[in-house]
Design a protein around this motif. Sequence first.
Motif, PDB file in Angstrom:
ATOM      1  N   MET A  76       0.822  -1.218   0.000  1.00  6.24           N
ATOM      2  CA  MET A  76       0.000   0.000   0.000  1.00  6.24           C
ATOM      3  C   MET A  76       0.854   1.265   0.000  1.00  6.24           C
ATOM      4  O   MET A  76       0.455   2.276  -0.572  1.00  6.24           O
ATOM      5  CB  MET A  76      -0.958  -0.006   1.188  1.00  6.24           C
ATOM      6  CG  MET A  76      -2.054  -1.043   1.062  1.00  6.24           C
ATOM      7  SD  MET A  76      -3.145  -1.004   2.499  1.00  6.24           S
ATOM      8  CE  MET A  76      -3.918  -2.600   2.407  1.00  6.24           C
ATOM      9  N   PRO A  83      -4.989   2.010  -0.301  1.00  2.55           N
ATOM     10  CA  PRO A  83      -5.710   1.992   0.979  1.00  2.55           C
ATOM     11  C   PRO A  83      -7.131   2.542   0.898  1.00  2.55           C
ATOM     12  O   PRO A  83      -8.052   1.954   1.458  1.00  2.55           O
ATOM     13  CB  PRO A  83      -4.845   2.858   1.904  1.00  2.55           C
ATOM     14  CG  PRO A  83      -3.493   2.830   1.308  1.00  2.55           C
ATOM     15  CD  PRO A  83      -3.687   2.673  -0.174  1.00  2.55           C
ATOM     16  N   VAL A  86      -9.410   0.028  -0.844  1.00  2.00           N
ATOM     17  CA  VAL A  86      -9.645  -1.125   0.032  1.00  2.00           C
ATOM     18  C   VAL A  86     -10.655  -0.776   1.124  1.00  2.00           C
ATOM     19  O   VAL A  86     -11.499  -1.608   1.481  1.00  2.00           O
ATOM     20  CB  VAL A  86      -8.308  -1.603   0.643  1.00  2.00           C
ATOM     21  CG1 VAL A  86      -8.520  -2.549   1.797  1.00  2.00           C
ATOM     22  CG2 VAL A  86      -7.442  -2.256  -0.426  1.00  2.00           C
ATOM     23  N   ASN A 125      -6.976  -6.248   7.376  1.00  2.00           N
ATOM     24  CA  ASN A 125      -6.825  -5.466   6.151  1.00  2.00           C
ATOM     25  C   ASN A 125      -7.218  -4.001   6.385  1.00  2.00           C
ATOM     26  O   ASN A 125      -6.543  -3.081   5.907  1.00  2.00           O
ATOM     27  CB  ASN A 125      -7.663  -6.086   5.030  1.00  2.00           C
ATOM     28  CG  ASN A 125      -7.203  -5.646   3.666  1.00  2.00           C
ATOM     29  OD1 ASN A 125      -6.034  -5.353   3.446  1.00  2.00           O
ATOM     30  ND2 ASN A 125      -8.127  -5.623   2.728  1.00  2.00           N
ATOM     31  N   ALA A 129      -4.795  -0.790   6.075  1.00  2.05           N
ATOM     32  CA  ALA A 129      -5.114   0.287   5.139  1.00  2.05           C
ATOM     33  C   ALA A 129      -5.236   1.634   5.848  1.00  2.05           C
ATOM     34  O   ALA A 129      -4.719   2.648   5.367  1.00  2.05           O
ATOM     35  CB  ALA A 129      -6.409  -0.040   4.385  1.00  2.05           C
TER      36      ALA A 129
END
Length: 190
Positions: A76, A83, A86, A125, A129
């Motif tokens: 990222m 990010p 996501v 995740n 992010a």
Amino acid sequence: MAISLADTRGIDAVSIRAIASNLGTGAASLYRYVKSFDELTGLMVDRVSAEYDFSTCTGPAIEQLLDIARQGRRIMRHHPWVPLIVLQKQVMTPNALAYLEQGLIALSHTTLGAAEKLHTIAMLNSITATFTLYEINQDEHAGSSVSSEPLELGAYPHLLQVVGQIQHPMDLDSAFERAIVTYLQGMGIK
């Protein structure tokens, strides 16, 4: 083409029309292959997700998940538009599913239920992010100054005190790992 454009100029520079123009064709030609901007960004995230190396994920569940998070942060940071994508939408493409599968492998010997496993991977995740988005934002605004006048006028004494006590920038690598480990331990993962 789309990834390099997003990496260099930001995700706002990416559009079906811009990609078609860079390819020397019309947008209508590209729409035969990619139906929408959402589909395009999903394909972009899928391509970037191929950068994970899951062969390094070994050891206890917490170590495997920490390795996945470290890799995600590196990816990222390399692709600073990822990010936000996501965090805004769920991408279910082959490489995104491989990420999910690897997380489930790491959690396979835990006592978490099925829904908790999926939630844990999603939160891993999301934390990655969010942390990376914060880092990118800090990098972009490094050196810019904010008026300290409201602080000096005494309206925010606690903030003034804390800001005055900062001697060194925070070690973001340690802070990232601490955030991930703390979350995972809170979920009962070892």
